[in-house]
Design an enzyme around this catalytic site. Structure first.
Site, PDB file in Angstrom:
ATOM      1  CD  GLN A   1      61.827 -81.693  24.814  1.00 48.87           C
ATOM      2  OE1 GLN A   1      62.064 -82.239  25.891  1.00 48.87           O
ATOM      3  NE2 GLN A   1      62.438 -80.588  24.431  1.00 48.87           N
ATOM      4  CG  ASP A  54      61.234 -83.358  17.648  1.00 51.03           C
ATOM      5  OD1 ASP A  54      61.304 -83.627  16.433  1.00 51.03           O
ATOM      6  OD2 ASP A  54      61.302 -82.205  18.094  1.00 51.03           O
ATOM      7  NE  ARG A  75      60.213 -79.779  15.832  1.00 50.40           N
ATOM      8  CZ  ARG A  75      61.272 -79.370  15.149  1.00 50.40           C
ATOM      9  NH1 ARG A  75      61.471 -78.088  14.921  1.00 50.40           N
ATOM     10  NH2 ARG A  75      62.166 -80.240  14.735  1.00 50.40           N
ATOM     11  CB  SER A 110      64.623 -82.761  17.432  1.00 55.19           C
ATOM     12  OG  SER A 110      63.808 -81.622  17.335  1.00 55.19           O
ATOM     13  CE1 TYR A 155      60.636 -77.213  11.136  1.00 49.76           C
ATOM     14  CE2 TYR A 155      58.388 -77.396  11.942  1.00 49.76           C
ATOM     15  CZ  TYR A 155      59.588 -77.988  11.591  1.00 49.76           C
ATOM     16  OH  TYR A 155      59.734 -79.324  11.696  1.00 49.76           O
TER      17      TYR A 155
END
Lengths: 351, 351
Positions: free
Chosen positions: A118, A121, A113, A124, A219
């Protein structure tokens, strides 16, 4: 790209638009016949985008969504690079089975992450779908309006929505509930997300006396039993005032924390709704039945959906396919931080 | 207030909050046991609000939602005033049956659409529920996002929503689709609603060459066959671009105009969704199956819901009960324009 075979899996790893971009970069793309149908993409569209229909397992890179089934493992060849959600923490045996084929595997869950990654990801991108959809489900199940209505005959108050966990899914749930006009409260044990919650027009629920809890990778870490108790007591009061609760708290590789005890559900008004996005990991609510929607004796509806992104297969696949595209565009340089991070099996060895 | 007995009818005519206000005005209120359960109101709540449980048909005024069944007609006494949706245009035999009991009946459909009677306008209050809910259904059935998303991996375009008919239900559908972030086009044969559509952030779809069509009472008049053809041709193009179509065109006492021919459905992309709020009157789409949700061979989902307000029984009942309250507060002066307008049976005679 093979057709997905897992139950309830309607997404695909590549969509025609992404095939076009792979072709533009001079990659060959082999699509299994009928692979995209459940996600709204026909074979004709894939062919028009430049793919050929054929045996996807003959390719150098096999892009999937769900972990390979036993039948798929038989087709996986030594030297192939498999990319997909592989549940590396929850299913180490699955990784061993992939390793036994001599293949290499990249788990989308393990994409670091970091800013540079990104665009790859997939957790996400799929959580965005889940958070959006959770609120649509809640608004449909609720027998009340989300927005406030001021009518000639009187005023209907806005719904009170509580979102537990403010990761990507939780923030998307907050944003969607706000769009629909609800009064939203967001909660997360990581106080760093307070500003994000507030920037969406929601209230940040703060529990006094609980410290910051953020583990590596963004997290939430699991709470201590004592912290959990303090959290539960304070939240129970807020839960009792809520028309809707959406829960999104997941700890990778572990059962979901039980944020909503049965006693808190009893405090909720009849007709209220809980949508538990952690149902696949056992649920954030003690009373969640994964895969079911039911009403408690106290009249509270509890929805425990499995694989929500698959219910919106077209756009969920479109987002996922772009994550896969970005990863392929990066190339498979196993010294690269992103590829190294995602790699869970390297030439027949679990890493 | 009796318990509703019609299939799919989960609303009730009075809610505890309204009972409290009737009691404050020194009315006695008799509620049938269990009457409010489907709408989330328990007998205990009614009693706490001042109602007594008993035979509601013994009251001077009987407040209902749906027209009386045969079994209910037997209980209706001469001299009683019945208030409810009575479908006066669609079911003249029903009015005759009420008249045969010697009762008096006020149809909520017939409340004049004048400022003074706005607080009693139950068609509007229930249409608000239908319009809101139609968009929730559409957003849940659609495998695409309503809002635009700009993610690290790329952009998802917003959904294109077309709303046909801009009465209360249509305007609420427009408002709800806009809230969810869709690009919305509204259409109505009455160009007077153009500004209302635009004020909600939607585009007004104009068909050149069609005049203004507003009949008495604020409803659209039925179009001539030629006007309908012009309208269909122009709209078909717009329909083909739409991810979602919500139709709300009703002409009182007549079958719903067929605004969406089968040929227009064929132009729509697979995965698109039609929610036909006119399903109860046969549907605005030629392919609607009232009471069903199905997917055409071309992959378009068509939803033909019946009694949507009943799916949100709690708030729909709350709004309806306030309409009833306002009517009761007005008193039953049959010289009054509102009472006279709503009265369809007077002391055993259809008027």
């Amino acid at each position: 790209m093979p057709k997905e075979t897992a139950a309830r899996e309607r997404r695909v790893a590549l969509v025609p638009d992404v095939v076009r971009r792979l072709r533009a970069a001079e990659h060959e793309v082999i699509v299994e016949a009928g692979a995209g149908l459940a996600a709204g993409a026909t074979d004709e569209q894939y062919v028009a985008a430049g793919a050929s229909l054929g045996d996807p397992w003959a390719a150098e890179v096999v892009a999937k969504v769900a972990p390979p089934s036993e039948a798929e493992l038989v087709k996986l060849r030594s030297g192939t690079i498999l990319v997909g959600f592989l549940n590396p923490l929850g299913d180490p045996d699955g990784l061993a089975a992939i390793a036994a084929t001599g293949a290499t595997a990249l788990a989308m869950e393990r994409i670091p992450r970091i800013s540079r990654a990104q665009s790859m990801d997939a957790l996400s991108s799929q959580a965005t779908v889940s958070g959006y959809r959770a609120v649509l489900i809640a608004s449909t199940e609720l027998e009340r309006f989300f927005p406030m209505f001021m009518t000639a005959a009187g005023t209907v108050p806005p719904a009170q929505v509580l979102v537990l966990g403010a990761g990507v899914a939780g923030l998307q749930a907050i944003a969607t509930a706000r769009r629909l006009g609800a009064v939203v409260t967001g909660f997360d044990i990581r106080s760093a997300v307070k500003e994000q919650i507030q920037s969406l027009g929601a209230r940040f629920f703060e529990v006094e006396g609980l410290g910051d809890a953020e583990a590596e990778g963004g997290y939430a870490r699991e709470l201590t039993p004592e912290e959990q108790q303090i959290q539960r007591d304070a939240l129970s009061v807020q839960m009792g005032k809520s028309d809707v609760i959406v829960t999104t708290a997941l700890v990778p590789g572990r059962p979901a924390p039980k944020l909503i005890p049965a006693s808190a559900v009893e405090l909720m008004k009849p007709g209220s709704v809980i949508v538990d996005l952690a149902a696949e990991a056992g649920g954030n609510c003690e009373l969640t039945r994964p895969g079911e929607t039911y009403t408690t004796d106290g009249g509270v509806k509890i929805v425990g959906p499995l694989n929500l992104p698959s219910e919106m297969a077209e756009h969920a696949s479109a987002l996922y396919a772009r994550n896969i595209l970005s990863l392929i565009e990066l190339g498979f340089d196993f010294e690269d931080e992103v590829v190294k991070g995602a790699c869970v099996v390297r030439e027949g060895k679990v890493v």
